[in-house]
Design an enzyme around this catalytic site. Structure first.
Site, PDB file in Angstrom:
ATOM      1  N   HIS A 156      -4.279  -2.207  -6.266  1.00 43.11           N
ATOM      2  CA  HIS A 156      -3.509  -1.079  -6.790  1.00 43.11           C
ATOM      3  C   HIS A 156      -4.453   0.062  -7.144  1.00 43.11           C
ATOM      4  CE1 HIS A 156       0.251  -3.590  -8.054  1.00 43.11           C
ATOM      5  NE2 HIS A 156       0.127  -3.422  -6.759  1.00 43.11           N
TER       6      HIS A 156
ATOM      7  N   ASP B 287       0.804  -1.228   0.000  1.00 41.17           N
ATOM      8  CA  ASP B 287       0.000   0.000   0.000  1.00 41.17           C
ATOM      9  C   ASP B 287       0.835   1.275   0.000  1.00 41.17           C
ATOM     10  OD1 ASP B 287      -2.178  -1.817   0.315  1.00 41.17           O
ATOM     11  OD2 ASP B 287      -1.883  -1.758   2.490  1.00 41.17           O
TER      12      ASP B 287
HETATM   13  P1  IMP Z   1      -3.324 -12.992   2.074  1.00 43.32           P
HETATM   14  O1  IMP Z   1      -2.263 -12.565   1.116  1.00 43.32           O
HETATM   15  O2  IMP Z   1      -4.718 -12.669   1.617  1.00 43.32           O
HETATM   16  O3  IMP Z   1      -3.163 -14.415   2.525  1.00 43.32           O
HETATM   17  O4  IMP Z   1      -3.129 -12.107   3.427  1.00 43.32           O
HETATM   18  C1  IMP Z   1      -1.996 -12.253   4.259  1.00 43.32           C
HETATM   19  C2  IMP Z   1      -1.607 -10.935   4.870  1.00 43.32           C
HETATM   20  O5  IMP Z   1      -1.098 -10.049   3.856  1.00 43.32           O
HETATM   21  C3  IMP Z   1      -2.756 -10.167   5.514  1.00 43.32           C
HETATM   22  O6  IMP Z   1      -2.235  -9.470   6.625  1.00 43.32           O
HETATM   23  C4  IMP Z   1      -3.194  -9.185   4.436  1.00 43.32           C
HETATM   24  O7  IMP Z   1      -3.841  -8.061   4.967  1.00 43.32           O
HETATM   25  C5  IMP Z   1      -1.852  -8.843   3.838  1.00 43.32           C
HETATM   26  N1  IMP Z   1      -1.947  -8.409   2.440  1.00 43.32           N
HETATM   27  C6  IMP Z   1      -2.084  -9.202   1.345  1.00 43.32           C
HETATM   28  N2  IMP Z   1      -2.092  -8.466   0.223  1.00 43.32           N
HETATM   29  C7  IMP Z   1      -1.933  -7.188   0.607  1.00 43.32           C
HETATM   30  C8  IMP Z   1      -1.828  -5.953  -0.109  1.00 43.32           C
HETATM   31  O8  IMP Z   1      -1.882  -5.884  -1.345  1.00 43.32           O
HETATM   32  N3  IMP Z   1      -1.661  -4.817   0.650  1.00 43.32           N
HETATM   33  C9  IMP Z   1      -1.552  -4.872   2.010  1.00 43.32           C
HETATM   34  N4  IMP Z   1      -1.659  -6.005   2.715  1.00 43.32           N
HETATM   35  C10 IMP Z   1      -1.850  -7.137   2.015  1.00 43.32           C
END
Ligand code: IMP
Length: 357
Positions: free
Chosen positions: A60, A18
């Protein structure tokens, strides 16, 4: 034009995601080639913009022509007429991708520019169910089926995109069966501290978010010319992480930064936890993952709330102005991050002030 790979640039998050990678990738994708500049044509500098990891967990936000677009899977080249590749290290939910294609088409962009590598893995409805039931609460995942899809990939029980494309004429058109050539921009997803190897495990994602993993797209590491690290001037975290406790929500200063910065997840809509920039961690990320350019974004947000603080050597330092804070960061990074050539402070939604290629 030569059909060889000329050079590769990589954009990645040196943070918790982010930080503005979408903006940086979109801005870089918009640059014209040298010949196009001379002859007044519109050919772009990059021949491909490619994602190397993650799936629709990413969010994004990209501004093009003054308009805001939110995407999850498609690389930002699509906004500038550049072939955009979803690489073999990604996992993709095809139903959601179709929705993204419609969104792009309705917004005047060409989804036919999106190509998918034969060995990209497919996220199924079962993966999403499992994520929702077993992981979403415990780890604060985005519920997009990411961990179960990568589990199947590494257990060698997954479905690859080429298997779908062999049976489905719609997807066959999007199969990438060519070769990379020219200049390639690799667009990272998530960030250093969510990486499966370097993050605060198990509060991480299931893919590799550091620039080394960009090579999985299919080029020699020797082709990498520029690594653009991206981070915000304050830290944010969506999802569970003991390093970002709930008590951060009790700090009125941090809440005011969150409000001014509109810190809500692009994928989940959840309120992000905000903390002051941890410069020690940023230095660690840069020195571990690499980066000859660093873009520090959202500087205007701290100016809007008039709060200039960061953690350095575990102390919370306060500055009188944004310029003093920027000068401090510049001074420390120029000593402590030898690979770094240039820092850009950005306050814009669509350009990186001072960055040219
Ligand atoms: P997952 O990738 O959905 O398994 O999530 C695992 C961790 O990564 C969680 O804490 C999500 O909030 C974080 N996360 C996954 N993708 C993003 C992103 O694009 N931006 C910020 N956090 C992310």
């Amino acid at each position: 034009m030569s059909r060889e790979i000329i050079s590769v640039d990589v954009v990645y998050g040196a943070d918790y995601g982010d930080g503005g990678k979408g903006k940086v990738s979109s801005y870089l994708s918009s640059f014209k080639s040298k010949a196009a500049k001379i002859f007044g044509a519109d050919d772009k500098h990059y021949n491909f913009v490619a994602r190397w990891g993650g799936g629709q967990n990413a969010g994004h936000t990209v501004f093009v022509g003054g308009k805001k677009y939110k995407t999850h899977m498609v690389p930002s080249g699509v906004f500038h007429g550049v072939t955009s590749l979803i690489g073999p290290g990604c996992v993709v939910n095809l139903e959601l991708l179709k929705e993204e294609f419609s969104y792009l088409r309705e917004s005047g962009f060409d989804p036919n520019l999106i190509k998918i590598s034969p060995s990209t893995h497919i996220v199924t409805a079962e993966h999403i169910d499992e994520d929702r039931k077993n992981l979403a609460k415990k780890l604060g995942t985005t519920s997009k089926g990411i961990a179960p899809a990568y589990s199947d990939k590494y257990a060698r029980t997954g479905i690859q995109f080429k298997d779908v494309a062999a049976l489905d004429s719609f997807w066959k058109k999007h199969l990438f069966d060519g070769r990379l050539y020219g200049n390639i921009l690799c667009e990272g997803a998530q960030g250093f501290f969510l990486d499966i190897n370097w993050g605060n495990y198990p509060y991480v994602t299931s893919s590799e978010t550091l620039p080394y993993a960009a090579c999985s797209i299919g080029f020699s590491p020797k082709k990498i010319k520029n690594i653009y690290a991206v981070a915000k001037i304050y830290d944010t975290r969506s999802g569970e992480d003991p390093d970002f406790p709930e008590t951060l929500f009790d700090n009125p200063e941090l809440l005011s930064i969150a409000d001014a910065g509109q810190e809500y997840g692009t994928t989940t809509g959840r309120r992000r936890k905000v903390n002051y920039l941890n410069l020690d961690r940023l230095i660690f990320a840069l020195n571990t993952a690499g980066g000859n350019h660093l873009i520090i974004s959202k500087c205007d947000i701290l100016e809007a709330v008039n709060i200039y603080k960061l953690f350095y050597k575990n102390d919370l330092l306060t500055f009188e102005s944004i310029d003093l804070m920027k000068n401090f960061i510049l001074a420390r990074l120029s000593v402590e991050c030898p690979e770094l050539e240039r820092i850009y402070y950005s306050s814009s939604t669509d350009v990186v002030e001072g960055l040219t290629i």
